[in-house]
Scaffold this active site. Structure first.
Site, PDB file in Angstrom:
ATOM      1  N   ASP A  36       0.856  -1.183   0.000  1.00 28.71           N
ATOM      2  CA  ASP A  36       0.000   0.000   0.000  1.00 28.71           C
ATOM      3  C   ASP A  36       0.892   1.234   0.000  1.00 28.71           C
ATOM      4  OD1 ASP A  36      -3.209   0.236   0.622  1.00 28.71           O
ATOM      5  OD2 ASP A  36      -2.124   2.064   1.184  1.00 28.71           O
ATOM      6  N   TYR A 155     -10.627   4.215 -16.457  1.00 22.96           N
ATOM      7  CA  TYR A 155     -10.777   2.984 -15.666  1.00 22.96           C
ATOM      8  C   TYR A 155     -11.268   1.826 -16.537  1.00 22.96           C
ATOM      9  CZ  TYR A 155     -12.332   0.133 -11.652  1.00 22.96           C
ATOM     10  OH  TYR A 155     -12.518  -0.866 -10.724  1.00 22.96           O
ATOM     11  N   LYS A 159      -9.187  -1.627 -17.080  1.00 21.42           N
ATOM     12  CA  LYS A 159      -9.724  -2.918 -16.647  1.00 21.42           C
ATOM     13  C   LYS A 159      -9.975  -3.858 -17.828  1.00 21.42           C
ATOM     14  CE  LYS A 159      -9.758  -2.457 -12.172  1.00 21.42           C
ATOM     15  NZ  LYS A 159      -8.821  -3.260 -11.348  1.00 21.42           N
TER      16      LYS A 159
END
Length: 310
Positions: A36, A155, A159
């Protein structure tokens, strides 16, 4: 099913879906490298695993650069002695309509989702091939990449591209015994919490209650925990014959996606946890797993050419 002795990397696993994936892999016995950008979130994620008796470490770095991908593989090998599983989950949103989307909006999302998936898989697959590991690559897609969504040009492109790469990697990595699959989750997130349509589901979840059947069954919408079982299953030896697939999961629903429609749908009351998947996944998907690559008919004899060197 057990992942004892396996080592996994999960990118973007400080919170949300990524954390659920990491915790489930650890629950099944794998050692996990958390990733992260938020050091506090990463430390909390590691503690949630180690406090439960699991093994975890963290790499705090942005996904996208090759340096991060290499650092993740190094952490897995140096800390736990190898690498068997990679889950690419890290992501970022910069939602705007096409005419308002800036170059930076587009490049940032593509850089994290698409380039980040590429660099991490390249580093992991290289290690696996060089060390004879029949590994598992699991890349997180989205319904937006399958269908499109208003305001998400960047996005959707990322994807959809991830699924395309997964199908290509399934071909390229087959000889090495490495599988590559995409998971298309539908789950409650910070984003869905702001959408009035999902309010009843989100409220039930916040009270620790099961979401109404309409959401879980009819919409295939559930919690992040509902999406974690399929990740652990695909990471296991039980799924050695599953590769090049885009598998949707959410609530009580499991799907295998074709282009562009799902070709099989199944339901399991209470959600698709690992035991249910292990017992029912082969039968549910029999005859419905999609082919990889194009299939060409034999060339007519007058168009055939001798092989090079002959």
């Amino acid at each position: 099913m057990s992942l004892e002795g396996k080592v996994a990397i999960v990118t973007g696993s400080g919170r949300g879906l990524g954390l659920a994936y990491a915790q489930e892999l650890a629950h099944q016995g794998a050692a996990v490298v958390i990733n992260d950008m938020d050091e506090t979130a990463a430390a909390s994620a590691v503690a949630s695993i180690t406090d439960a008796g699991g093994r975890a470490t963290a790499v705090v770095a942005p996904v996208g650069p090759t340096e991060t991908a290499d650092a993740l593989v190094k952490a897995a090998v140096d800390t736990f002695g190898g690498l068997d599983i990679l889950v690419t989950n890290a992501g970022v949103l910069r939602d705007r309509t096409l005419w308002k989307m800036t170059d930076d909006d587009f490049d940032t999302v593509i850089g994290v989702h698409l380039r980040g998936t590429f660099t991490c898989v390249r580093a992991a697959a290289t290690y696996m091939r060089e060390n004879g590991v029949a590994g598992r690559i699991i890349c997180i897609g989205s319904p937006t990449g399958q269908r499109g969504n208003f305001g998400q040009t960047n996005y959707a492109a990322a994807k959809a591209g991830i699924v395309g790469m997964v199908r290509t990697w399934a071909l390229e990595l087959k000889k090495a015994g490495i599988t590559a699959n995409a998971v298309i989750p539908v789950a409650a997130t910070a984003m869905t919490a702001t959408i009035p349509y999902f309010a009843a589901a989100m409220e039930a979840d916040s009270r620790g209650e099961a979401m109404p059947a309409f959401f879980r069954h009819d919409l295939g919408f559930g919690t992040s925990r509902d999406a974690a079982g399929i990740v652990a299953y695909l990471a296991s030896d039980a799924a050695a014959g599953v590769t090049g697939q885009a598998i949707g999961v959410g609530g009580d629903r499991l799907q295998v996606w074709s282009h562009p429609e799902p070709v099989v749908t199944a339901y399991h009351d209470g959600g698709w946890d690992v035991p249910a998947l292990e017992a029912e996944f082969p039968a549910v998907t029999e005859g419905s797993l999609q082919s990889v690559g194009e299939s060409f008919p034999p060339l007519p004899e007058d168009l055939q050419r001798p092989a090079p060197g002959r």
